[in-house]
Design an enzyme around this catalytic site. Structure first.
Site: not given
Length: 317
Positions: A47, A109, A217, A219, A276, A278
């Site tokens: 990342y 990964h 989708p 993401s 964040l 919710s």
């Protein structure tokens, strides 16, 4: 709410996913997530933001907002570091970037071994294998990488080890040779890709599952993924909207609860403080059996994260 892993440790069922979190705002985002109550942080070498994640975590630790043993810090071994002689090197780099002494969970990964790329040449290397855009692979069986990870558990550098993006046959094979059983499998999972048989098998083996890309989708929009255009965004799907309205929840909360109600952990991300919070509050309501089944009818086996798209790698064929 937490899930008890086969390693004996407790893993929060809702965490914060660090994929695609902008480096410029990452430290603040992680710090704020800890402030509102997140305890699991799902990162990865690939990342490219582990230093910033570490900054956010350490700011919270230094201020006494949270103790290290209250956090559950996750990273993933990238494809370039599968050779047993490179596993500890890669892990040490992650620990150094995050500024932590141990990881709560370290995952392989992908079940794919790329050629090793020295850190000074490129880190994280991504798809770079040392020769332009060419994919170059290493002949490293998964069990060899796994043995190296087991040693890291014995050394106290990792508490639990697991796998990500593995199909059932590879999991079955790994279980035949593993001394330490994988504690967690992380998979792409959303109403358009539900993988019920994989989930049934993995849970029957006492392995916990974490779902990524729970919003489907959504993401992959910013990655301009070609398959995103093929389907309706889940937030706008009539079934999801209708269930959300009935439950007086957001579509995001419904999608996350649908996963946690299947016994899966989830790792949404958001830079918005309200969202964040919710996203974290998804285990205080239940979907009715009827609503749960309606969402489960949306499965079209649509996978967005598929190594076949990189270089015709047959992970899921």
């Amino acid at each position: 709410m937490s899930i008890t892993l086969n390693s004996g440790y407790e893993m929060p069922s809702v965490g914060f996913g660090c994929w695609k979190v902008d480096k410029a705002t990452c430290a603040d985002t992680i710090y704020n997530a800890i402030k509102v109550g997140y305890r699991l942080f799902d990162g990865a070498e690939d990342y490219g933001n582990e230093k910033e994640v570490g900054e956010g975590i350490n700011r919270a630790l230094d201020e006494g907002l949270v103790a290290r043993d209250e956090l559950f810090v996750v990273s993933k071994l990238w494809n370039s570091f599968h050779d047993p002689k490179n596993v500890e090197k890669a892990l040490d780099r992650t620990l150094s970037d995050l500024k932590v002494d141990y990881l709560d969970l370290f995952l392989i990964h992908f079940p794919i071994a790329f050629k090793f790329v020295p850190f000074e040449e490129k880190y994280p290397p991504g798809f770079y294998c040392g020769d332009g855009d060419k994919f170059i692979y290493e002949g490293v069986p998964i069990i060899d990488t796994w043995r190296a990870l087991e040693k890291m558990v014995e050394k106290g550098k990792i508490r639990s080890i697991g796998i990500s993006n593995f199909p059932g046959a590879l999991i079955q094979d790994l279980l035949r040779g593993a001394k330490i059983k994988p504690a967690v499998l992380q998979i792409e999972h959303h109403p358009y890709l539900q993988q019920p048989r994989l989930i049934e098998y993995v849970q029957s083996q006492g392995i916990a599952i974490t779902a990524y890309s729970s919003f489907g989708p959504q993401s992959f929009v910013e990655l301009n993924h070609p398959r995103v255009k093929d389907v309706k965004p889940l937030f706008e799907h009539d079934v999801i909207k209708s269930v959300a309205e009935k439950a007086n929840k957001t579509p995001a909360q419904v999608l996350l609860r649908w996963a946690t109600q299947r016994g899966l952990a989830v790792i949404p991300k958001s830079n918005n403080p309200d969202r964040l919070l919710s996203n974290l509050k998804v285990n205080d309501f239940d979907l009715s059996q009827e609503d749960f089944k309606e969402i489960s009818k949306l499965d079209i086996e649509l996978r967005f994260n598929n190594p076949w798209d990189w270089d015709k790698i047959p992970t899921f064929v």
